[in-house]
Design a protein around this motif. Structure first.
Motif, PDB file in Angstrom:
ATOM      1  N   LEU B 167      34.848  34.813  28.648  1.00 47.16           N
ATOM      2  CA  LEU B 167      34.385  34.012  28.059  1.00 47.16           C
ATOM      3  C   LEU B 167      34.480  32.484  29.060  1.00 47.16           C
ATOM      4  N   GLU B 168      35.482  31.524  29.777  1.00 50.79           N
ATOM      5  CA  GLU B 168      35.103  30.906  30.244  1.00 50.79           C
ATOM      6  C   GLU B 168      34.504  31.356  31.815  1.00 50.79           C
ATOM      7  N   GLY B 169      34.912  32.175  32.320  1.00 51.79           N
ATOM      8  CA  GLY B 169      34.358  32.685  33.631  1.00 51.79           C
ATOM      9  C   GLY B 169      33.128  33.082  33.065  1.00 51.79           C
ATOM     10  N   ALA B 170      32.512  34.067  32.341  1.00 54.91           N
ATOM     11  CA  ALA B 170      31.374  34.461  32.336  1.00 54.91           C
ATOM     12  C   ALA B 170      30.451  32.940  31.631  1.00 54.91           C
ATOM     13  N   GLU B 171      30.365  32.058  31.026  1.00 57.38           N
ATOM     14  CA  GLU B 171      29.524  30.831  30.804  1.00 57.38           C
ATOM     15  C   GLU B 171      29.888  30.177  31.767  1.00 57.38           C
ATOM     16  N   LEU B 172      30.807  30.184  32.732  1.00 55.67           N
ATOM     17  CA  LEU B 172      30.506  29.781  34.232  1.00 55.67           C
ATOM     18  C   LEU B 172      29.903  30.241  34.992  1.00 55.67           C
ATOM     19  N   ALA B 173      29.271  31.662  35.176  1.00 55.46           N
ATOM     20  CA  ALA B 173      29.380  31.989  36.055  1.00 55.46           C
ATOM     21  C   ALA B 173      27.257  32.232  35.732  1.00 55.46           C
ATOM     22  N   ALA B 174      27.832  32.141  33.890  1.00 52.59           N
ATOM     23  CA  ALA B 174      26.147  31.655  33.609  1.00 52.59           C
ATOM     24  C   ALA B 174      25.286  30.439  33.784  1.00 52.59           C
ATOM     25  N   GLN B 175      26.089  29.569  33.917  1.00 51.91           N
ATOM     26  CA  GLN B 175      25.871  28.406  33.823  1.00 51.91           C
ATOM     27  C   GLN B 175      25.544  28.173  35.277  1.00 51.91           C
ATOM     28  N   VAL B 176      26.495  28.623  36.460  1.00 57.42           N
ATOM     29  CA  VAL B 176      25.845  28.236  37.946  1.00 57.42           C
ATOM     30  C   VAL B 176      24.164  29.518  38.059  1.00 57.42           C
ATOM     31  N   ALA B 177      24.280  30.081  38.082  1.00 55.79           N
ATOM     32  CA  ALA B 177      23.495  31.536  37.696  1.00 55.79           C
ATOM     33  C   ALA B 177      22.235  30.698  37.238  1.00 55.79           C
ATOM     34  N   ARG B 178      22.232  30.404  35.968  1.00 50.61           N
ATOM     35  CA  ARG B 178      21.277  29.671  35.494  1.00 50.61           C
ATOM     36  C   ARG B 178      20.549  31.078  34.477  1.00 50.61           C
ATOM     37  N   SER B 179      21.370  31.858  34.342  1.00 51.03           N
ATOM     38  CA  SER B 179      21.136  33.277  33.457  1.00 51.03           C
ATOM     39  C   SER B 179      21.627  33.530  32.415  1.00 51.03           C
ATOM     40  N   GLY B 180      21.252  34.208  31.397  1.00 55.18           N
ATOM     41  CA  GLY B 180      22.823  34.770  30.452  1.00 55.18           C
ATOM     42  C   GLY B 180      23.241  36.175  30.776  1.00 55.18           C
ATOM     43  N   THR B 181      22.654  36.311  31.683  1.00 57.99           N
ATOM     44  CA  THR B 181      23.459  38.104  31.479  1.00 57.99           C
ATOM     45  C   THR B 181      25.044  38.139  32.391  1.00 57.99           C
ATOM     46  N   PRO B 182      25.515  37.285  32.795  1.00 58.72           N
ATOM     47  CA  PRO B 182      27.281  37.098  32.653  1.00 58.72           C
ATOM     48  C   PRO B 182      28.012  37.282  31.526  1.00 58.72           C
ATOM     49  N   LEU B 183      27.173  36.472  30.613  1.00 64.26           N
ATOM     50  CA  LEU B 183      27.432  36.742  29.427  1.00 64.26           C
ATOM     51  C   LEU B 183      27.382  37.613  28.413  1.00 64.26           C
ATOM     52  N   GLU B 184      26.402  38.280  28.808  1.00 56.25           N
ATOM     53  CA  GLU B 184      25.893  39.577  27.784  1.00 56.25           C
ATOM     54  C   GLU B 184      26.282  40.404  28.469  1.00 56.25           C
ATOM     55  N   VAL B 185      26.660  40.411  29.624  1.00 52.88           N
ATOM     56  CA  VAL B 185      27.909  42.340  30.360  1.00 52.88           C
ATOM     57  C   VAL B 185      29.006  41.661  29.160  1.00 52.88           C
ATOM     58  N   ALA B 186      29.406  40.345  29.695  1.00 55.05           N
ATOM     59  CA  ALA B 186      30.830  40.392  29.197  1.00 55.05           C
ATOM     60  C   ALA B 186      31.058  40.602  27.840  1.00 55.05           C
ATOM     61  N   GLY B 187      29.672  40.535  26.967  1.00 52.08           N
ATOM     62  CA  GLY B 187      30.392  40.766  25.516  1.00 52.08           C
ATOM     63  C   GLY B 187      30.456  41.453  25.445  1.00 52.08           C
ATOM     64  N   ARG B 188      29.700  43.035  26.470  1.00 49.27           N
ATOM     65  CA  ARG B 188      29.665  44.107  25.964  1.00 49.27           C
ATOM     66  C   ARG B 188      30.687  44.626  26.491  1.00 49.27           C
ATOM     67  N   HIS B 189      30.802  44.478  27.489  1.00 45.75           N
ATOM     68  CA  HIS B 189      32.367  44.971  28.081  1.00 45.75           C
ATOM     69  C   HIS B 189      33.829  44.599  27.033  1.00 45.75           C
ATOM     70  N   LEU B 190      34.207  43.112  26.868  1.00 52.02           N
ATOM     71  CA  LEU B 190      34.594  42.697  26.557  1.00 52.02           C
ATOM     72  C   LEU B 190      35.071  43.657  24.433  1.00 52.02           C
ATOM     73  N   ALA B 191      34.062  43.868  23.791  1.00 53.59           N
ATOM     74  CA  ALA B 191      33.131  44.822  22.885  1.00 53.59           C
ATOM     75  C   ALA B 191      34.356  46.511  23.681  1.00 53.59           C
ATOM     76  N   ARG B 192      33.972  46.701  25.154  1.00 52.98           N
ATOM     77  CA  ARG B 192      34.720  48.143  25.441  1.00 52.98           C
ATOM     78  C   ARG B 192      35.945  47.985  25.515  1.00 52.98           C
ATOM     79  N   LEU B 193      36.325  47.370  25.712  1.00 54.50           N
ATOM     80  CA  LEU B 193      38.028  46.615  25.869  1.00 54.50           C
ATOM     81  C   LEU B 193      38.011  47.318  24.576  1.00 54.50           C
ATOM     82  N   VAL B 194      38.676  46.132  23.630  1.00 54.89           N
ATOM     83  CA  VAL B 194      39.049  45.815  22.935  1.00 54.89           C
ATOM     84  C   VAL B 194      38.963  47.617  21.559  1.00 54.89           C
ATOM     85  N   ALA B 195      37.855  48.088  21.448  1.00 54.83           N
ATOM     86  CA  ALA B 195      37.105  49.318  20.993  1.00 54.83           C
ATOM     87  C   ALA B 195      38.591  50.091  21.381  1.00 54.83           C
TER      88      ALA B 195
END
Lengths: 198, 198
Positions: B167-195
């Motif tokens: 979450l920390e890293g994706a928030e930073l990446a999203a901020q720098v890229a000015r795009s929600g993509t890193p956070l959205e992708v991170a969310g899906r991958h974290l869900a997959r990892l947990v599953a």
DNA sequence: CACTGGATAGAGCGTTCGCTCTAGTCCCAG
DNA sequence: CTGGGACTAGAGCGAACGCTCTATCCAGTG
């Protein structure tokens, strides 16, 4: 006519010494926390030289420092990923390497780009852009490795996003906790995540 | 005798206004990039008041700001995780929420703790410690959610490490890229990892 | 030889930094 | 009414900030 060896070496020498010093100091103290005079002093260059090579001042020097950090991490990324055919093992080697680097510096040298980009969004936009390019390049390297290992372009690109983001976050967490655990755990989870796409 | 309502309210009012202002400014400009005078000016308090409440100066104020950011994110974390019984869906909701917050601030308001902790390792150790405590608390909240969902203590703790780091890293990446993509992708991958641990 | 332009050198500009200090205001207890 | 503590108020300290400026050095060229 193009290159006069001693002259150009001296020239490149001073300039490069300034950039390397700036990168090292800003990595530890942040962009705002590092002064121009401290950089010139520790680089063994005078203010006159510094402004000769970087007429754009602190922001231009900061941008150059980000690009240097970009190049160095790109190099590390490529080397580590190339040394292991399987992406999963390569990721484990990568996080172990990052943890070792952190330990060796007594948890002071984190990601050189992260330390520059925080707090400079409004005051130094050139740095933001250079940082964005760095992240994009790193993602490209990771995605390339995954594609070479047989992953689809889409999966590789998305995984690269999370790999880079998780590495950034885990490095920060490791630095703050002064412990290699966040990076080691992240390595195992990233390997597991990548493996789940096979 | 203990609490005189109006008096104490005024007191708490000024003090809290200073901390909230400090937290907001440091979140955007970083610790070193934010001046004491700017904080007092924008908080509508004088230097005298500021040093009355924070005799330890900038470092004590910075530490208080980190703790405020800690509390606020802990609250957001708990609310979002409690709203969804399944951890996977809760993580998706969390990353979506973070992305929305970032967009709403024009990509300026990243993690309040990250912006404080970079570059302060040697100059303000109190801030490092408060940040370490924040990360630990957040991990605890995530781990608690996972244990409640039936995961083992070990798996939950390790997953919490990676969830917070990503979450920390994706928030930073999203901020720098000015795009929600890193956070959205991170969310899906974290869900997959947990599953993948079920 | 004089001249040129890149590179070095650092004094000093105006501003801001974090912080100290004294004076004053306010409200309640005695 | 008065004394005292909590709080407000801001002038001003020395130091450091980023940066400009002029002066000097020196290798290469005509």
């Amino acid at each position: 006519m193009k290159t006069k060896a001693p002259h150009d070496l001296d020239t490149a020498g001073t300039r490069e010494r300034i950039v390397r010093t700036a990168s090292r100091l800003m990595q530890r103290q942040g962009y705002e926390g590092t002064g121009i005079k401290q950089i010139s002093r520790e680089a063994g260059a005078t203010l006159g030289s510094l402004y000769h090579f970087f007429p754009g001042g602190k922001q231009e020097l900061g941008t150059a420092a980000v690009r240097l950090g970009d190049e160095e991490f790109t190099e590390l990324l490529r080397e580590t990923l190339d040394a292991e055919p399987e992406p999963e093992k390569a990721l484990l080697a990568l996080t172990a390497s990052l943890a070792q680097g952190l330990r060796d510096s007594d948890w002071l040298d984190g990601c050189p780009v992260t330390s520059m980009v925080v707090g400079t969004a409004t005051s130094a936009p050139g740095i933001q852009q250079a940082a964005a390019e760095a992240f994009t390049r790193w993602r490209g390297v990771v995605a390339g490795k995954l594609v070479a290992a047989g992953f689809s372009e889409t999966d590789a690109d998305e995984l690269a996003h999370t790999v880079i983001a998780t590495l950034e976050g885990a490095e920060l967490a490791a630095q703050v906790a002064r412990s290699g655990t966040p990076l080691e755990v992240a390595g195992r989870h990233l390997a597991r995540l990548v493996a789940s796409y096979r």
